[in-house]
Design an enzyme around this catalytic site. Structure first.
Site, PDB file in Angstrom:
ATOM      1  N   HIS A 132       3.453 -10.659  38.933  1.00 36.39           N
ATOM      2  CA  HIS A 132       3.101  -9.240  39.073  1.00 36.39           C
ATOM      3  C   HIS A 132       1.614  -9.076  39.391  1.00 36.39           C
ATOM      4  O   HIS A 132       0.780  -9.920  39.081  1.00 36.39           O
ATOM      5  CB  HIS A 132       3.481  -8.449  37.816  1.00 36.39           C
ATOM      6  CG  HIS A 132       2.542  -8.587  36.654  1.00 36.39           C
ATOM      7  ND1 HIS A 132       1.367  -7.870  36.559  1.00 36.39           N
ATOM      8  CD2 HIS A 132       2.605  -9.342  35.526  1.00 36.39           C
ATOM      9  CE1 HIS A 132       0.756  -8.172  35.428  1.00 36.39           C
ATOM     10  NE2 HIS A 132       1.480  -9.071  34.774  1.00 36.39           N
ATOM     11  N   CYS A 133       1.330  -7.974  40.069  1.00 39.23           N
ATOM     12  CA  CYS A 133      -0.043  -7.515  40.279  1.00 39.23           C
ATOM     13  C   CYS A 133      -0.112  -6.121  39.650  1.00 39.23           C
ATOM     14  O   CYS A 133       0.386  -5.932  38.543  1.00 39.23           O
ATOM     15  CB  CYS A 133      -0.407  -7.544  41.759  1.00 39.23           C
ATOM     16  SG  CYS A 133       0.770  -6.734  42.862  1.00 39.23           S
ATOM     17  N   LYS A 134      -0.670  -5.149  40.356  1.00 46.07           N
ATOM     18  CA  LYS A 134      -0.737  -3.807  39.781  1.00 46.07           C
ATOM     19  C   LYS A 134       0.520  -3.009  40.104  1.00 46.07           C
ATOM     20  O   LYS A 134       1.178  -2.478  39.222  1.00 46.07           O
ATOM     21  CB  LYS A 134      -1.969  -3.071  40.293  1.00 46.07           C
ATOM     22  CG  LYS A 134      -2.241  -1.742  39.594  1.00 46.07           C
ATOM     23  CD  LYS A 134      -3.570  -1.161  40.038  1.00 46.07           C
ATOM     24  CE  LYS A 134      -3.865   0.150  39.287  1.00 46.07           C
ATOM     25  NZ  LYS A 134      -5.162   0.735  39.717  1.00 46.07           N
TER      26      LYS A 134
END
Length: 208
Positions: A114-116
């Site tokens: 995941h990122c943002k």
């Protein structure tokens, strides 16, 4: 093209709603992707029996989230990649390659990327994984655009297209193939990679 499966929220045995993180998708058996998990998402994530999380943002992981990971014995791999668009920040190839090494090591599975928002940085890493899996480029780019929605980025498509996965082949052979694997599809992939390595070391005929 392999289909992606969105896991919908459900109720557990206690009647509690299990809420997945935004943009949650199952990439394939043992690999998931999403936006940044909030505390209300950890009940859902616990059902995945995660061993690892790949985090692709430069900001430190929230302390409360870290405590939840620690209590569930989940290892965090942090690769700080900026996602700025003004001015645009290029994807760092070295960090993506390092994250990809973690991702293909089945000893880290089940794993969440995941990122943002779970769209661009995450999409680039998944796109590179698909190239390792020998997906045709059109399907790789189509998957990226599908998950990024209307906010897909041309520079991300170009990064995925130009990313060279050949340097990862020895890593696949030395780290993963010696491991029993995590699912039939992984073993099939690794067998193909073993053939590549053996081909590279085939003795050359000499003139004489």
């Amino acid at each position: 093209m392999m289909g992606l499966h969105l896991l919908m929220e459900d109720d557990d045995d206690n009647g509690e709603v299990l809420l997945p993180p935004k943009n949650f998708w199952e990439v394939e058996d043992g690999i998931y992707r999403s936006g940044f998990p909030q505390l209300e998402n950890f009940g859902f994530l616990s059902t995945l029996n995660l061993k690892s999380i790949i985090y692709l943002c430069p900001e430190p992981y929230p302390e409360e989230n870290l405590k939840s990971l620690e209590s569930n014995n989940i290892k965090l791999f942090h690769f700080g990649i900026h996602g700025k668009t003004d001015p645009p920040t290029p994807m760092p190839k070295d960090r993506v390659l390092s994250a990809l090494r973690v991702l293909v090591d089945v000893r880290n599975h089940p794993i969440l990327i995941h990122c943002k928002q779970g769209k661009h940085r995450t999409g680039c890493l998944v796109g590179c994984l698909r190239k390792v899996q020998n997906w045709c480029l059109s399907s790789v780019l189509e998957e990226y655009q599908k998950c990024a929605g209307l906010k897909w980025r041309q520079r991300d498509l170009r990064f995925i297209e130009e990313f060279d996965v050949l340097g990862l082949r020895q890593c696949l052979y030395s780290i993963i193939y010696q491991y029993n694997g995590y699912g039939l599809k992984r073993r099939k992939l690794l067998y193909q990679e073993e053939n590549v390595v053996q081909e590279q070391h085939k003795p050359q005929a000499t003139k004489g």
